[in-house]
Design a protein around this motif. Structure first.
Motif, PDB file in Angstrom:
ATOM      1  N   MET A   1     -43.072  29.348   5.347  1.00 23.87           N
ATOM      2  CA  MET A   1     -42.359  29.056   4.131  1.00 23.87           C
ATOM      3  C   MET A   1     -41.759  27.654   4.204  1.00 23.87           C
ATOM      4  N   LEU A   2     -41.244  27.265   5.343  1.00 19.60           N
ATOM      5  CA  LEU A   2     -40.654  25.936   5.487  1.00 19.60           C
ATOM      6  C   LEU A   2     -41.697  24.835   5.324  1.00 19.60           C
ATOM      7  N   LYS A   3     -42.928  25.085   5.769  1.00 20.93           N
ATOM      8  CA  LYS A   3     -43.994  24.099   5.595  1.00 20.93           C
ATOM      9  C   LYS A   3     -44.295  23.901   4.114  1.00 20.93           C
ATOM     10  N   ILE A   4     -44.278  24.984   3.361  1.00 25.44           N
ATOM     11  CA  ILE A   4     -44.548  24.905   1.922  1.00 25.44           C
ATOM     12  C   ILE A   4     -43.446  24.104   1.228  1.00 25.44           C
ATOM     13  N   ILE A   5     -42.198  24.409   1.525  1.00 23.64           N
ATOM     14  CA  ILE A   5     -41.070  23.685   0.929  1.00 23.64           C
ATOM     15  C   ILE A   5     -41.129  22.215   1.320  1.00 23.64           C
ATOM     16  N   SER A   6     -41.513  21.935   2.539  1.00 26.05           N
ATOM     17  CA  SER A   6     -41.647  20.556   2.999  1.00 26.05           C
ATOM     18  C   SER A   6     -42.683  19.795   2.171  1.00 26.05           C
ATOM     19  N   VAL A   7     -43.788  20.438   1.842  1.00 31.32           N
ATOM     20  CA  VAL A   7     -44.819  19.815   1.008  1.00 31.32           C
ATOM     21  C   VAL A   7     -44.248  19.503  -0.375  1.00 31.32           C
ATOM     22  N   PHE A   8     -43.487  20.429  -0.942  1.00 29.59           N
ATOM     23  CA  PHE A   8     -42.867  20.195  -2.247  1.00 29.59           C
ATOM     24  C   PHE A   8     -41.911  19.005  -2.184  1.00 29.59           C
ATOM     25  N   ARG A   9     -41.062  18.982  -1.197  1.00 34.44           N
ATOM     26  CA  ARG A   9     -40.082  17.897  -1.070  1.00 34.44           C
ATOM     27  C   ARG A   9     -40.776  16.548  -0.865  1.00 34.44           C
ATOM     28  N   LYS A  10     -41.839  16.554  -0.052  1.00 32.14           N
ATOM     29  CA  LYS A  10     -42.596  15.328   0.196  1.00 32.14           C
ATOM     30  C   LYS A  10     -43.199  14.791  -1.109  1.00 32.14           C
ATOM     31  N   ASN A  11     -43.499  15.699  -2.043  1.00 32.10           N
ATOM     32  CA  ASN A  11     -44.070  15.325  -3.331  1.00 32.10           C
ATOM     33  C   ASN A  11     -43.007  15.156  -4.422  1.00 32.10           C
ATOM     34  N   GLY A  12     -41.720  15.144  -4.026  1.00 27.70           N
ATOM     35  CA  GLY A  12     -40.641  14.848  -4.960  1.00 27.70           C
ATOM     36  C   GLY A  12     -40.077  16.025  -5.730  1.00 27.70           C
ATOM     37  N   LYS A  14     -37.690  19.366  -6.141  1.00 20.04           N
ATOM     38  CA  LYS A  14     -36.510  20.049  -5.615  1.00 20.04           C
ATOM     39  C   LYS A  14     -36.151  21.163  -6.576  1.00 20.04           C
ATOM     40  N   GLY A  15     -35.740  22.279  -6.021  1.00 20.78           N
ATOM     41  CA  GLY A  15     -35.377  23.396  -6.872  1.00 20.78           C
ATOM     42  C   GLY A  15     -35.252  24.674  -6.077  1.00 20.78           C
ATOM     43  N   GLU A  16     -35.307  25.778  -6.806  1.00 19.71           N
ATOM     44  CA  GLU A  16     -35.214  27.102  -6.198  1.00 19.71           C
ATOM     45  C   GLU A  16     -36.619  27.675  -6.083  1.00 19.71           C
ATOM     46  N   TYR A  17     -37.011  28.009  -4.864  1.00 18.93           N
ATOM     47  CA  TYR A  17     -38.335  28.548  -4.591  1.00 18.93           C
ATOM     48  C   TYR A  17     -38.236  30.056  -4.617  1.00 18.93           C
ATOM     49  N   GLU A  18     -38.892  30.685  -5.602  1.00 18.32           N
ATOM     50  CA  GLU A  18     -38.702  32.116  -5.830  1.00 18.32           C
ATOM     51  C   GLU A  18     -39.729  33.007  -5.150  1.00 18.32           C
ATOM     52  N   THR A  19     -40.996  32.681  -5.314  1.00 15.81           N
ATOM     53  CA  THR A  19     -42.034  33.514  -4.702  1.00 15.81           C
ATOM     54  C   THR A  19     -43.107  32.638  -4.068  1.00 15.81           C
ATOM     55  N   PHE A  20     -43.721  33.172  -3.028  1.00 20.07           N
ATOM     56  CA  PHE A  20     -44.799  32.501  -2.303  1.00 20.07           C
ATOM     57  C   PHE A  20     -45.935  33.504  -2.142  1.00 20.07           C
ATOM     58  N   GLU A  21     -47.129  33.144  -2.599  1.00 21.15           N
ATOM     59  CA  GLU A  21     -48.278  34.028  -2.425  1.00 21.15           C
ATOM     60  C   GLU A  21     -49.447  33.227  -1.873  1.00 21.15           C
TER      61      GLU A  21
END
Length: 69
Positions: A1-12, A14-21
């Motif tokens: 999950m942290l890797k996914i959030i890191s990809v989002f942050r790297k791409n600018g 920010k927000g609340e991450y609700e679900t991951f599939e």
């Protein structure tokens, strides 16, 4: 999950991450529901941790939702 959030942050993003599939078709790809920190708009995104990419799919509202399987 942290890797996914890191990809989002790297791409600018920010927000609340609700679900991951995890994608059943592409290795390293996930579908993520995110509510944008600034606008409060909820959207479905496709993130690929192997390629460090994020692609917007569509806005989630009363007309568009994510199917629960």
């Amino acid at each position: 999950m942290l890797k996914i959030i890191s990809v989002f942050r790297k791409n600018g993003f920010k927000g609340e991450y609700e679900t991951f599939e995890r994608s059943k078709e592409v290795e390293g790809e996930y579908f993520v529901v995110v509510t944008d920190e600034k606008s409060g708009i909820k959207g479905l995104f496709k993130a690929n941790v192997l390629e460090s990419t994020v692609a917007f799919q569509y806005v989630l509202d009363e007309k568009h939702s994510v199917a629960n399987s």
